[in-house]
Design a protein around this motif. Structure first.
Motif, PDB file in Angstrom:
ATOM      1  N   ALA A  54       0.827  -1.202   0.000  1.00  0.00           N
ATOM      2  CA  ALA A  54       0.000   0.000   0.000  1.00  0.00           C
ATOM      3  C   ALA A  54       0.864   1.256   0.000  1.00  0.00           C
ATOM      4  O   ALA A  54       0.580   2.229  -0.721  1.00  0.00           O
ATOM      5  CB  ALA A  54      -0.925  -0.013   1.214  1.00  0.00           C
ATOM      6  N   LEU A  55       1.930   1.266   0.790  1.00  0.00           N
ATOM      7  CA  LEU A  55       2.832   2.426   0.813  1.00  0.00           C
ATOM      8  C   LEU A  55       3.485   2.634  -0.551  1.00  0.00           C
ATOM      9  O   LEU A  55       3.652   3.777  -0.994  1.00  0.00           O
ATOM     10  CB  LEU A  55       3.887   2.229   1.899  1.00  0.00           C
ATOM     11  CG  LEU A  55       3.368   2.224   3.342  1.00  0.00           C
ATOM     12  CD1 LEU A  55       4.503   1.913   4.314  1.00  0.00           C
ATOM     13  CD2 LEU A  55       2.710   3.543   3.707  1.00  0.00           C
ATOM     14  N   ARG A  56       3.854   1.538  -1.217  1.00  0.00           N
ATOM     15  CA  ARG A  56       4.431   1.685  -2.560  1.00  0.00           C
ATOM     16  C   ARG A  56       3.413   2.248  -3.533  1.00  0.00           C
ATOM     17  O   ARG A  56       3.750   3.074  -4.388  1.00  0.00           O
ATOM     18  CB  ARG A  56       4.949   0.327  -3.047  1.00  0.00           C
ATOM     19  CG  ARG A  56       6.198  -0.157  -2.340  1.00  0.00           C
ATOM     20  CD  ARG A  56       6.860  -1.289  -3.121  1.00  0.00           C
ATOM     21  NE  ARG A  56       5.972  -2.443  -3.241  1.00  0.00           N
ATOM     22  CZ  ARG A  56       5.941  -3.436  -2.373  1.00  0.00           C
ATOM     23  NH1 ARG A  56       6.733  -3.420  -1.301  1.00  0.00           N
ATOM     24  NH2 ARG A  56       5.131  -4.460  -2.545  1.00  0.00           N
ATOM     25  N   ALA A  57       2.167   1.815  -3.410  1.00  0.00           N
ATOM     26  CA  ALA A  57       1.133   2.343  -4.312  1.00  0.00           C
ATOM     27  C   ALA A  57       0.892   3.822  -4.070  1.00  0.00           C
ATOM     28  O   ALA A  57       0.637   4.583  -5.014  1.00  0.00           O
ATOM     29  CB  ALA A  57      -0.164   1.552  -4.122  1.00  0.00           C
ATOM     30  N   TRP A  58       0.985   4.249  -2.816  1.00  0.00           N
ATOM     31  CA  TRP A  58       0.822   5.671  -2.501  1.00  0.00           C
ATOM     32  C   TRP A  58       2.060   6.483  -2.852  1.00  0.00           C
ATOM     33  O   TRP A  58       2.022   7.712  -2.812  1.00  0.00           O
ATOM     34  CB  TRP A  58       0.477   5.848  -1.030  1.00  0.00           C
ATOM     35  CG  TRP A  58      -0.950   5.503  -0.708  1.00  0.00           C
ATOM     36  CD1 TRP A  58      -2.041   5.729  -1.481  1.00  0.00           C
ATOM     37  CD2 TRP A  58      -1.431   4.890   0.497  1.00  0.00           C
ATOM     38  NE1 TRP A  58      -3.186   5.291  -0.854  1.00  0.00           N
ATOM     39  CE2 TRP A  58      -2.835   4.768   0.370  1.00  0.00           C
ATOM     40  CE3 TRP A  58      -0.830   4.431   1.660  1.00  0.00           C
ATOM     41  CZ2 TRP A  58      -3.633   4.212   1.358  1.00  0.00           C
ATOM     42  CZ3 TRP A  58      -1.622   3.876   2.648  1.00  0.00           C
ATOM     43  CH2 TRP A  58      -3.009   3.770   2.501  1.00  0.00           C
ATOM     44  N   GLY A  59       3.161   5.816  -3.141  1.00  0.00           N
ATOM     45  CA  GLY A  59       4.379   6.516  -3.521  1.00  0.00           C
ATOM     46  C   GLY A  59       5.087   7.190  -2.365  1.00  0.00           C
ATOM     47  O   GLY A  59       5.674   8.255  -2.539  1.00  0.00           O
ATOM     48  N   THR A  60       5.041   6.577  -1.202  1.00  0.00           N
ATOM     49  CA  THR A  60       5.700   7.172  -0.046  1.00  0.00           C
ATOM     50  C   THR A  60       6.613   6.151   0.613  1.00  0.00           C
ATOM     51  O   THR A  60       6.304   4.960   0.638  1.00  0.00           O
ATOM     52  CB  THR A  60       4.661   7.668   0.981  1.00  0.00           C
ATOM     53  OG1 THR A  60       5.350   8.204   2.121  1.00  0.00           O
ATOM     54  CG2 THR A  60       3.755   6.552   1.448  1.00  0.00           C
ATOM     55  N   ARG A  61       7.732   6.632   1.135  1.00  0.00           N
ATOM     56  CA  ARG A  61       8.634   5.791   1.919  1.00  0.00           C
ATOM     57  C   ARG A  61       8.392   5.970   3.406  1.00  0.00           C
ATOM     58  O   ARG A  61       9.027   5.310   4.227  1.00  0.00           O
ATOM     59  CB  ARG A  61      10.084   6.141   1.584  1.00  0.00           C
ATOM     60  CG  ARG A  61      10.466   5.869   0.130  1.00  0.00           C
ATOM     61  CD  ARG A  61      11.915   6.199  -0.124  1.00  0.00           C
ATOM     62  NE  ARG A  61      12.794   5.411   0.742  1.00  0.00           N
ATOM     63  CZ  ARG A  61      14.097   5.597   0.828  1.00  0.00           C
ATOM     64  NH1 ARG A  61      14.679   6.561   0.128  1.00  0.00           N
ATOM     65  NH2 ARG A  61      14.829   4.842   1.626  1.00  0.00           N
ATOM     66  N   GLN A  62       7.514   6.848   3.758  1.00  0.00           N
ATOM     67  CA  GLN A  62       7.188   7.094   5.157  1.00  0.00           C
ATOM     68  C   GLN A  62       6.205   6.030   5.624  1.00  0.00           C
ATOM     69  O   GLN A  62       5.211   5.746   4.944  1.00  0.00           O
ATOM     70  CB  GLN A  62       6.567   8.492   5.294  1.00  0.00           C
ATOM     71  CG  GLN A  62       6.295   8.924   6.724  1.00  0.00           C
ATOM     72  CD  GLN A  62       5.756  10.347   6.771  1.00  0.00           C
ATOM     73  OE1 GLN A  62       5.640  11.001   5.740  1.00  0.00           O
ATOM     74  NE2 GLN A  62       5.426  10.808   7.958  1.00  0.00           N
ATOM     75  N   ASN A  63       6.474   5.419   6.766  1.00  0.00           N
ATOM     76  CA  ASN A  63       5.597   4.373   7.289  1.00  0.00           C
ATOM     77  C   ASN A  63       4.388   5.019   7.953  1.00  0.00           C
ATOM     78  O   ASN A  63       4.384   5.298   9.160  1.00  0.00           O
ATOM     79  CB  ASN A  63       6.355   3.479   8.271  1.00  0.00           C
ATOM     80  CG  ASN A  63       5.587   2.201   8.571  1.00  0.00           C
ATOM     81  OD1 ASN A  63       4.376   2.129   8.370  1.00  0.00           O
ATOM     82  ND2 ASN A  63       6.288   1.194   9.051  1.00  0.00           N
ATOM     83  N   LEU A  64       3.371   5.288   7.167  1.00  0.00           N
ATOM     84  CA  LEU A  64       2.168   5.936   7.676  1.00  0.00           C
ATOM     85  C   LEU A  64       1.447   5.073   8.703  1.00  0.00           C
ATOM     86  O   LEU A  64       0.752   5.606   9.578  1.00  0.00           O
ATOM     87  CB  LEU A  64       1.234   6.257   6.504  1.00  0.00           C
ATOM     88  CG  LEU A  64       1.831   7.143   5.395  1.00  0.00           C
ATOM     89  CD1 LEU A  64       0.825   7.313   4.262  1.00  0.00           C
ATOM     90  CD2 LEU A  64       2.234   8.505   5.953  1.00  0.00           C
ATOM     91  N   PHE A  65       1.585   3.774   8.607  1.00  0.00           N
ATOM     92  CA  PHE A  65       0.898   2.888   9.548  1.00  0.00           C
ATOM     93  C   PHE A  65       1.534   2.975  10.933  1.00  0.00           C
ATOM     94  O   PHE A  65       0.831   2.988  11.952  1.00  0.00           O
ATOM     95  CB  PHE A  65       0.934   1.445   9.032  1.00  0.00           C
ATOM     96  CG  PHE A  65       0.199   1.252   7.745  1.00  0.00           C
ATOM     97  CD1 PHE A  65      -1.165   1.039   7.741  1.00  0.00           C
ATOM     98  CD2 PHE A  65       0.868   1.302   6.533  1.00  0.00           C
ATOM     99  CE1 PHE A  65      -1.853   0.875   6.548  1.00  0.00           C
ATOM    100  CE2 PHE A  65       0.196   1.133   5.339  1.00  0.00           C
ATOM    101  CZ  PHE A  65      -1.175   0.923   5.349  1.00  0.00           C
ATOM    102  N   ALA A  66       2.861   3.036  10.984  1.00  0.00           N
ATOM    103  CA  ALA A  66       3.537   3.148  12.277  1.00  0.00           C
ATOM    104  C   ALA A  66       3.221   4.472  12.949  1.00  0.00           C
ATOM    105  O   ALA A  66       3.209   4.565  14.182  1.00  0.00           O
ATOM    106  CB  ALA A  66       5.049   3.002  12.085  1.00  0.00           C
TER     107      ALA A  66
END
Length: 229
Positions: A81-93
């Motif tokens: 999901a993070l790759r699909a959103w294009g972010t390296r930030q762990n939004l879940f954490a």
């Protein structure tokens, strides 16, 4: 002991010819043993498992806020999901991303697996690939009140900003930890996919070996019954 007469010899010849005719008749009726090396098409047994494609991994629908938009995406894992959103930030954490709970949002995301859908923050519109633009925020005014003016700093009062080097270092450490976790989840995904592919190959090999063994059992059983077993 008396010698056999010509009539006895004729009876013997007739008997031999009669047996030969009976044997030929049996061959004509198909009672002869079939050739050992006859070829036949392999037919799978009823309980043989059918070959099927590798099942798709189960998708989950995740949701987050990106700028002025809420976004959902159907993906097999948080890392995907993070790759699909294009972010390296762990939004879940950080608690900024979670599993979607809205049924309509889940259904829309599953119709476009791996593709993020969006809608304006606070909107009740359905998630889509091309959402409407978000409304510009407005500042409420009191009736007749003039817009507040920004107070200017008095001249000559130059205050140095506080030192934020410690904050920058702490944020950098947090970012490194989150990046490491994203990389770990991506590695787990690759290994999981490799194991699933290996398991499917092993299952297909087992099915083929079992089918061949069942055909061998059928041939042996038929030969045993033909011998009177």
């Amino acid at each position: 002991m008396s010698k056999p007469t010509r009539s006895d010899e004729r009876c013997v010849r007739r008997g031999g010819q009669g047996q030969l005719a009976a044997d030929q008749a049996d061959l004509g009726r198909g009672r002869a043993d079939p050739p050992r090396h006859s070829k036949r098409l392999a037919q799978p047994s009823q309980d043989q498992p059918l070959m099927r494609k590798t099942p798709n991994r189960r998708l989950k629908v995740f949701q987050t806020q990106l700028g002025f938009y809420d976004s959902v995406v159907a993906a097999p894992s948080q890392a995907a999901a993070l790759r699909a959103w294009g972010t390296r930030q762990n939004l879940f954490a950080e608690g900024a991303a979670r599993l979607a709970a809205d049924n309509a949002a889940v259904a829309a995301a599953l119709d476009h697996p791996g593709t993020p859908l969006r809608r304006a923050v606070g909107s009740k519109a359905p998630f889509s690939l091309e959402p409407d633009l978000p409304d510009a925020p407005t500042t409420p005014r009191r009736n007749g009140a003039a817009p507040a003016k920004t107070a200017k700093a008095p001249a000559g009062s130059s205050k140095r900003p506080p030192d934020r080097r410690a904050l920058d270092a702490a944020e950098a450490r947090l970012g490194a930890i989150n990046d490491r976790r994203v990389a770990e989840e991506a590695d787990f995904d690759r290994r999981r996919e490799a194991l699933e592919a290996e398991n499917e190959r092993a299952r297909q090999a087992w099915a083929m070996a079992r089918a061949e063994a069942e055909r061998a059992v059928e041939r042996a059983r038929a030969a045993y019954r033909e011998r009177g077993g």
